[in-house]
Design a protein around this motif. Sequence first.
Motif, PDB file in Angstrom:
ATOM      1  N   GLY A 175       0.832  -1.204   0.000  1.00  0.00           N
ATOM      2  CA  GLY A 175       0.000   0.000   0.000  1.00  0.00           C
ATOM      3  C   GLY A 175       0.860   1.245   0.000  1.00  0.00           C
ATOM      4  N   GLU A 176       1.911   1.205   0.786  1.00  0.00           N
ATOM      5  CA  GLU A 176       2.821   2.344   0.868  1.00  0.00           C
ATOM      6  C   GLU A 176       3.508   2.576  -0.473  1.00  0.00           C
ATOM      7  OE1 GLU A 176       3.505   4.766   2.727  1.00  0.00           O
ATOM      8  OE2 GLU A 176       5.347   5.402   1.734  1.00  0.00           O
ATOM      9  N   GLN A 177       3.821   1.492  -1.172  1.00  0.00           N
ATOM     10  CA  GLN A 177       4.494   1.653  -2.454  1.00  0.00           C
ATOM     11  C   GLN A 177       3.607   2.360  -3.471  1.00  0.00           C
ATOM     12  OE1 GLN A 177       7.077  -1.594  -3.768  1.00  0.00           O
ATOM     13  NE2 GLN A 177       6.771  -2.615  -1.811  1.00  0.00           N
ATOM     14  N   ILE A 178       2.313   2.190  -3.326  1.00  0.00           N
ATOM     15  CA  ILE A 178       1.412   2.954  -4.204  1.00  0.00           C
ATOM     16  C   ILE A 178       1.256   4.366  -3.647  1.00  0.00           C
ATOM     17  CG2 ILE A 178      -0.874   3.097  -5.213  1.00  0.00           C
ATOM     18  CD1 ILE A 178      -1.198   0.161  -4.911  1.00  0.00           C
ATOM     19  N   ALA A 179       1.117   4.459  -2.329  1.00  0.00           N
ATOM     20  CA  ALA A 179       0.856   5.762  -1.699  1.00  0.00           C
ATOM     21  C   ALA A 179       1.961   6.762  -1.991  1.00  0.00           C
ATOM     22  CB  ALA A 179       0.680   5.578  -0.191  1.00  0.00           C
ATOM     23  N   GLU A 180       3.210   6.300  -2.014  1.00  0.00           N
ATOM     24  CA  GLU A 180       4.290   7.267  -2.217  1.00  0.00           C
ATOM     25  C   GLU A 180       4.224   7.900  -3.599  1.00  0.00           C
ATOM     26  OE1 GLU A 180       8.116   5.472  -1.887  1.00  0.00           O
ATOM     27  OE2 GLU A 180       7.637   3.832  -3.279  1.00  0.00           O
ATOM     28  N   THR A 181       3.767   7.122  -4.575  1.00  0.00           N
ATOM     29  CA  THR A 181       3.633   7.683  -5.926  1.00  0.00           C
ATOM     30  C   THR A 181       2.593   8.784  -5.918  1.00  0.00           C
ATOM     31  OG1 THR A 181       3.734   5.373  -6.598  1.00  0.00           O
ATOM     32  CG2 THR A 181       3.441   6.998  -8.324  1.00  0.00           C
ATOM     33  N   VAL A 182       1.493   8.486  -5.268  1.00  0.00           N
ATOM     34  CA  VAL A 182       0.378   9.418  -5.259  1.00  0.00           C
ATOM     35  C   VAL A 182       0.708  10.681  -4.457  1.00  0.00           C
ATOM     36  CG1 VAL A 182      -1.888   9.612  -4.234  1.00  0.00           C
ATOM     37  CG2 VAL A 182      -1.391   7.731  -5.722  1.00  0.00           C
ATOM     38  N   ARG A 183       1.437  10.460  -3.364  1.00  0.00           N
ATOM     39  CA  ARG A 183       1.822  11.636  -2.570  1.00  0.00           C
ATOM     40  C   ARG A 183       2.759  12.536  -3.354  1.00  0.00           C
ATOM     41  NH1 ARG A 183       2.460   8.064   1.955  1.00  0.00           N
ATOM     42  NH2 ARG A 183       4.672   7.976   1.437  1.00  0.00           N
ATOM     43  N   HIS A 184       3.683  11.886  -4.088  1.00  0.00           N
ATOM     44  CA  HIS A 184       4.689  12.663  -4.779  1.00  0.00           C
ATOM     45  C   HIS A 184       4.122  13.415  -5.970  1.00  0.00           C
ATOM     46  CE1 HIS A 184       8.662  13.690  -6.298  1.00  0.00           C
ATOM     47  NE2 HIS A 184       8.287  13.229  -7.474  1.00  0.00           N
ATOM     48  N   HIS A 185       3.359  12.707  -6.785  1.00  0.00           N
ATOM     49  CA  HIS A 185       2.920  13.347  -8.035  1.00  0.00           C
ATOM     50  C   HIS A 185       1.642  14.140  -7.896  1.00  0.00           C
ATOM     51  CE1 HIS A 185       5.949  11.712 -10.646  1.00  0.00           C
ATOM     52  NE2 HIS A 185       5.750  10.508 -10.176  1.00  0.00           N
TER      53      HIS A 185
END
Lengths: 696, 314
Positions: free
Chosen positions: A115-125
Amino acid sequence: MHPGSEIPILNVENLTVAYQHGETWQNAVRDVSLRISSGETLGLVGESGSGKTTLLYGIMRYLPAGGRLRGGTIELAGQDLSALSDAEMRHVWGKQIGMVPQNPQTSLNPTIQVGEQIAETVRHHLSLDGPAAWRRVIELLEMVHINDPHRVSKSYPHQISGGMQQRILIAMALSTEPILLVLDEPTTNLDVTTQAEILDLIGEQIQVHKTAAIYVTHNLGVAANICDRIAVMYAGELVEEAPTSGLFEKPLHPYTQGLLDSVPRLGETKSSLRLRAIEGQIPPIDEHPPGCVFAPRCPIAIEICKQHTPLYVPDTGRRTRCHRWEELMLEEVFARQKPAPKIQQQDEFAEEDQTLKLENISVHFPVKRSLREALSRSPTKTVKAVDGVNMQMSKRETLGLVGESGSGKTTLARAVMGLVEKTGGKMELLGISLPSRLSERHLDTLRSLQMVFQDSDGALNPYLSIGESLRRPLISLVGINRAQADAEVDKLLNAVHLRSSFAQRLPGQLSGGEKQRVAIARAFASNPDLLICDEPVSSLDVSVQASILNLLNDLQLENHSSLLFISHDLAVVGYLADFIFVMYLGQIMQEAQAVDLFDSPYHPYTEALLSAIPVADPQALQDFIRLEDALPNPTDELTGCPYHTRCQRTLGNICEQETPPWQEDENGKRIYCHIPLEELRAAQKRAFAQPRSERE
Amino acid sequence: MTQYVLRRLGFLLLTLLFTSLIIFAVTQFLPGDPCRVILGREVGEAALEDCREDLGLNVPVPIQYLNWLTKFVSSDWGTSFSTKTAIYPLVMNRLRNSLWLAAISLVIAVPVSILLGVIAGLNENKLSDTLINVTGLSVVGLPAFVTGVVLIQIFAFNLRILPANSSIPPESTFSEALPMLILPALTITLILLAYFTRLTRAGVIEELKKPYVRTADLKGLPRRVVIAKHVLRNALLPTITVIAISFGWLISGLVIVENVFNYPGLGRLMVFAIDRRDLPLMQAVTMITVVGFALANLVADLMYAALNPRIRFK
């Protein structure tokens, strides 16, 4: 779809990508141009060495240190990517380009929750804060049809299945609504049934998000399934491009035709045709012939082919790099020929000759118990990898064993070989009882029972020359002395169509297909009565696969051996085998002659398998049977039919509680199912795609 | 996870028990009569008998072992043959000193070596990598008595900012001892640096090749996030376990450094005991050393499990 009528999302022109080899640069991709519009999916098809992966990463500007763009432009929605630096590309990656990689297990970070691996993308972009990002993660997981998204989002990659991992990666790629989706063979390592589900998902998501997409694959069936247009790559060049239906209906390049011909189709058996393998091999990167790069292997090459071939445009949306395309179009020339099959002499052997007999074979592995479990005296759980298998093989018969991962087919093969000790049942080879352990077997037994493995790399000792590897079984099993062995080695190499000079080479100098030939030669060295082949062609290119299958067929006929051929690929097994067993969770579900396998009635599992296989014919009609849920936990006690947890035709309680009967029809087909054969026959329409040419 | 911890603790206890058996058994086979050693050669048989009675040498060997073991566990470690003082406070004091030194050394060595290792790994085969490798190799080749002496020369005699001698009195507090800990800690750091840096570098290089790094890159994450968040936690796994294990060595294996700096640690105590054939003292220091190693191993295992989810969740 009218390509060119919309502004392309991706416009690649004359792209050349080179790799550095020592002092020189060699072009892995030469002068390739492509265009993809919004909502369009382009397939990039090719075998190993075709340059498709290099092209893909070249377009994304993600090349390793030794790689470089050496010419051409890449425009993404009008922006020229070829001039951007690494740091600048990081604004494009993940935001405008979303990538779905191969091999989901290794493409996820093993120490971070998915979940975190997806979340970091979303947080960043998307600049979402913590809670908003996690809400988006759950939304995305639901979008890719993951049940229980909260639990899964907190899991680590190794705790979820391959199919689910791939869904995570797809969700990750789509999380920022990219304009271009790049897919690098995302289903290659998955089971057939899982692959079918993932392909469905990809197709659905592309439709919903209307992204442009590039799909790289070596599997023409998959490409037919998903892509609107297909570009075929060979030795770094684009050799043909066409809308999908056009490509399959009328390929206008001999290489494409060769690819289509080398794949066995469902329903084709060795007695109906011989697979056409493309002669020769892809030339090494620095030894390209002048002129058409495919000419040395082309069955219709003529003088002019020695000159450079430009891309012809036979029609809108079609391009081909063949001088003779007009003749191919009008069918004045045939690059596709189906050579006459080798008819097996059926009447020569007595029916009583039995090579292998397996009676109620079981291989159970005890699961390690925790201290608590041992103290509580609960019964040890076992994994029933193989559970009560009965099998008989006659002389000179090819028996195909089909199953996905977890079916137990490899364990069964290893039990027969003595590499794994069986926990129950009896085995007989040529009428004589077979000890469970390899160490207890006579030399004679070893001589008459040989195996070819999936991984040709690992099967050959890298420090021994090929000649030495072949001499060893000759000396130890056949008993000839060293001097005579050399002559035999020569004969073996010739039998597998390798030049005698190969005897001096080391395995590291051989290609995958060549190594597999050597492994086969070594297996046949002692003239075995039974040869077990465990997925021998799964890791090989399609054209090489065809030649290996032909080779196995020929050698089997010459040596009068029996062949136990194991694979997950029903089409390949259907082609080569006389008799087919379908295996699921350690038990046999169906036994049938190959020619009958593809007629109903089928066992429901076979039905699901057949409908999951992508067929290289875009016009094919397919019943989509999609299996829900994953395989049940292998340590669970299963009552009744092992397939009942996923069966699409389950009758309810009876399937859960009572073991099914074996039902037999007039052709000798046996099905392990509660549903009466007549009902199955009536209910099952043709479960797999019928190639268009055979309909009506 | 709790299962894992419990199992490891169980192994630890078994290890310690087994080692204690060995240590005790070894001393049984040593030639010579301990009472003779204590009382000298001139005494009569009666005095020797009394001595043996006192030392509990007249009971069967297994009972002697159990006696010894129970006493050990209850901190009654007897009296040293050579100093004639109680062993327990002596050893504990030296242990404390060694722990201080080990802690300071690690506090300096670990961050520096990880930093250097990461730089070297990220710049494989480039100038910074070569420099770091060469420096590391040359430093590790220098014996501790050379580097120690050189450091003393520079910092104590030339620059006069640190003391040349590190023989801290037994009652000193940590802050009092600190200035005297720095030079020996630096000497040890130089040795550790070479190993930890190389290990970190190898770990980083290995992980950079893995597909998940490509996935992270192609998600558009900034390079520093990819390194710090994705690569490091995988790359440092082997390094961290080695660091934990080296703690065991740091407690009792620093004889040379302790000698150069006159530092009252466990290493020198052991040499002292061996020199004087002081059996009970030897036994005590050995047992403490074993406990140290075993605990360090346990911590290493636990840390590995904590950092690697594949071990944590079967």
